[in-house]
Structure formats: structure tokens, C-alpha cells
Enzyme design. Sequence first.
Site, PDB file in Angstrom:
ATOM      1  N   CYS A   1      54.828  98.007  35.676  1.00 25.51           N
ATOM      2  CA  CYS A   1      55.671  96.515  36.228  1.00 25.51           C
ATOM      3  C   CYS A   1      54.657  95.714  36.506  1.00 25.51           C
ATOM      4  O   CYS A   1      53.488  96.022  37.130  1.00 25.51           O
ATOM      5  CB  CYS A   1      55.988  97.097  37.576  1.00 25.51           C
ATOM      6  SG  CYS A   1      56.832  95.863  38.733  1.00 25.51           S
TER       7      CYS A   1
ATOM      8  N   CYS B   1      57.094  90.665  31.857  1.00 17.85           N
ATOM      9  CA  CYS B   1      57.894  91.411  32.774  1.00 17.85           C
ATOM     10  C   CYS B   1      58.453  92.282  32.054  1.00 17.85           C
ATOM     11  O   CYS B   1      59.002  92.492  30.911  1.00 17.85           O
ATOM     12  CB  CYS B   1      59.072  90.443  33.420  1.00 17.85           C
ATOM     13  SG  CYS B   1      60.328  91.285  34.282  1.00 17.85           S
TER      14      CYS B   1
ATOM     15  N   ASP C   1      57.967 101.810  38.370  1.00 13.69           N
ATOM     16  CA  ASP C   1      58.311 100.372  38.201  1.00 13.69           C
ATOM     17  C   ASP C   1      59.320 100.192  39.574  1.00 13.69           C
ATOM     18  O   ASP C   1      59.749 100.958  40.198  1.00 13.69           O
ATOM     19  CB  ASP C   1      59.189 100.257  36.875  1.00 13.69           C
ATOM     20  CG  ASP C   1      59.703  98.836  36.719  1.00 13.69           C
ATOM     21  OD1 ASP C   1      58.880  97.769  37.265  1.00 13.69           O
ATOM     22  OD2 ASP C   1      60.880  98.468  36.266  1.00 13.69           O
ATOM     23  N   SER C   2      59.415  98.831  39.795  1.00  9.60           N
ATOM     24  CA  SER C   2      60.399  98.411  40.707  1.00  9.60           C
ATOM     25  C   SER C   2      61.709  98.740  40.369  1.00  9.60           C
ATOM     26  O   SER C   2      62.704  98.825  41.360  1.00  9.60           O
ATOM     27  CB  SER C   2      60.356  97.009  40.934  1.00  9.60           C
ATOM     28  OG  SER C   2      60.572  96.239  39.654  1.00  9.60           O
TER      29      SER C   2
ATOM     30  N   GLU D   1      69.865  93.580  33.849  1.00 13.25           N
ATOM     31  CA  GLU D   1      70.286  94.577  34.774  1.00 13.25           C
ATOM     32  C   GLU D   1      71.789  94.520  34.521  1.00 13.25           C
ATOM     33  O   GLU D   1      72.602  95.582  34.592  1.00 13.25           O
ATOM     34  CB  GLU D   1      70.082  94.391  36.165  1.00 13.25           C
ATOM     35  CG  GLU D   1      68.437  94.377  36.305  1.00 13.25           C
ATOM     36  CD  GLU D   1      67.906  95.836  37.154  1.00 13.25           C
ATOM     37  OE1 GLU D   1      68.676  96.159  37.988  1.00 13.25           O
ATOM     38  OE2 GLU D   1      66.710  95.947  36.859  1.00 13.25           O
TER      39      GLU D   1
ATOM     40  N   HIS E   1      61.535  93.902  31.667  1.00 11.76           N
ATOM     41  CA  HIS E   1      62.765  93.752  31.313  1.00 11.76           C
ATOM     42  C   HIS E   1      62.737  92.624  29.913  1.00 11.76           C
ATOM     43  O   HIS E   1      64.027  92.858  29.229  1.00 11.76           O
ATOM     44  CB  HIS E   1      63.653  92.933  32.602  1.00 11.76           C
ATOM     45  CG  HIS E   1      64.096  93.708  33.448  1.00 11.76           C
ATOM     46  ND1 HIS E   1      63.324  94.512  34.376  1.00 11.76           N
ATOM     47  CD2 HIS E   1      65.306  94.259  34.080  1.00 11.76           C
ATOM     48  CE1 HIS E   1      63.592  95.262  35.445  1.00 11.76           C
ATOM     49  NE2 HIS E   1      65.164  95.024  35.158  1.00 11.76           N
TER      50      HIS E   1
HETATM   51  N1  DGL Z   1      59.597  95.154  36.835  1.00 17.79           N
HETATM   52  C1  DGL Z   1      59.245  93.777  37.184  1.00 17.79           C
HETATM   53  C2  DGL Z   1      58.079  93.416  36.390  1.00 17.79           C
HETATM   54  O1  DGL Z   1      57.637  93.662  35.428  1.00 17.79           O
HETATM   55  C3  DGL Z   1      60.510  92.919  37.044  1.00 17.79           C
HETATM   56  C4  DGL Z   1      61.604  93.247  38.058  1.00 17.79           C
HETATM   57  C5  DGL Z   1      61.342  92.730  39.510  1.00 17.79           C
HETATM   58  O2  DGL Z   1      61.443  91.861  39.850  1.00 17.79           O
HETATM   59  O3  DGL Z   1      61.187  94.003  40.169  1.00 17.79           O
HETATM   60  O4  DGL Z   1      57.661  92.239  37.015  1.00 17.79           O
END
Ligand code: DGL
Length: 277
Positions: free
Chosen positions: A73, A184, A10-11, A152, A186
Site C-alpha cells: 500500500c 497507489c 494493504d488498506s 472499487e 489501485h
Molecule cells: N492502497 C492504497 C494506496 O496504495 C489506496 C487505497 C486507500 O486510500 O486506502 O495508497
Amino acid sequence: MNEGAIGIFDSGVGGLTVTREIMRQLPMENLVYFGDTARVPYGSKSKQTIIRYSTQIVNFLRTKNVKAIVIACNTASALALEELQEQVEIPVIGVVWPGAISAAEATKTMNVGVIGTAATIKSEIYNKYLHELNPDITVVTKACPLFVPLVEEGLIEDRVTDDIARRYLSEFLEYNVDALVLGCTHYPLLRNTIRRTLGDKIKLVNPAYETAKSLKKLLMERDMLNKSMAKVHHEYYVSDMTDQFVPFADRVLPFHVDKIRVVNIEKYKKDSCRRNP
Ligand code: DGL
């Protein structure tokens, strides 16, 4: 090969919500998680950059001999999945197609809402997949860029987050939307906030469940499930040791993660793992 781990990336920390579901549905699988904490967020970046970052991460995961990769992600799934599938011979799955399947199954009014990062919404991938699954579905989308920093920062149950949620989500009440994709990683942590804003008539769809289910099906079909009796191991890597990782992991995972290693991800160059260079 079957003992090889599932690579998940993931990011940043958000992919742990998908990891939790994979652990639940596939408790016998070894896992290697990578969170690109140095370069998060991906949601505001270009397709080209997201492909470059994702390719480096896949190259890193390949050094861990993973047998399959899950892009945990939405943004990277939306923009880099096809490119990554072409690059490597092991299975690579994303979270967007499974999320679309869950939403198409959940809706009765045929009006589906999707929230995600700016890049995911701009890609219109959920619209494309939902129409592929059912051309009668109307899709209403909304980018919610402030949700990621709020999560976050740990502002999960906070007045500020409630205010932002009202601003982003009120318009879904005007349409006859009965399923909302939390597009997303989060956003599942904001489930209570979203519920408070939208009430309980709209089903909240978390793609994580269907992603883990698709992964399990794929491993079963290809006879790739781990059947070893050895103790399962989970490894965690990040590109920067940020203050957020451990508190976030503690909130999401059923146990405390005490060993996290930092990787210089820029070292894993774009073309180093191409199938046919
Ligand atoms: N993990 C990213 C997603 O699911 C969200 C966070 C980001 O913008 O990197 O899209």
C-alpha cells in the site's frame, strides 16, 4: 523459518496487484494477505491513524509466523514504514522506494510525474526518494482521490473514469514528463484509461514489479528463500467481508480465491508486538 510465509498487507483489495507480482516472481513462497477492508481508505487519514492501523496488522501477521512483511500500500508505505521497521525484527519493505527506483531508471527528460492518494502526495515521500536517487529529477505530483472508489465500483472502463482522468492528468501533458508513477495500488487497473488520457509517450511505472524484485533480492541475500517441496499455500484475510473483495481478486489474480477469513483487527493492540516494550 524459510517455509514461513511472506505477510502482505494493504488498506483493502488494491494490494492484490502487488501480490500478483510477488506470486509471479516468487512462485515458491507461501503468502498471507491481509486487506483492511473495514477501514479503507487510508488515503484520507492522518499519519497517526495509518501507523496505528498498520501496527495492528503487523501484529496480526506476526501471529501467522511470517518471515518478512510487504506493505503493499503506497499510503501505509509512505507514512508507517519506518515505524514498523523499528517495531519488528523481521524485514519489512514498502512499495515507495522500489517505485522511485523504477521511475528514476525510466526517465530521460528528468521530469517524473507521481499520482497517489492525498496522504501519499502530502507526505512528499516520492519527491524525497527521487531526489535522493537523482537530484536532477523534477517531480510533478497530483493526488487523485476519486480513482480508488471508481476502481472499487468496477468502473474501470467507463466514461466517468475517463472524464475524471482527464481532469486529474491533463496537466502532466504541459510538463515534459516522460515517466508517471502509479503511486497507489489501485491505479495499475486504470492503465488503459491513463494511456488514453496521456498517450503512449509517457511510461507508466507500476511499483509492484520492482517491489517483488527487491523482496526476492532480500530473501536471496539473507538465505531466506523457501526451498521446501511442500505445496505452496496462500491465505487471505480481511477485516470485513465486503462485496468488492472477490470480484476484485478475480480481476487481478490468475485464479479464483474461494476462502477468505474475517479477522477482528482491532484486537491486535498497538504495543503487543514491540521488540523491546
Ligand atoms: N492502497 C492504497 C494506496 O496504495 C489506496 C487505497 C486507500 O486510500 O486506502 O495508497
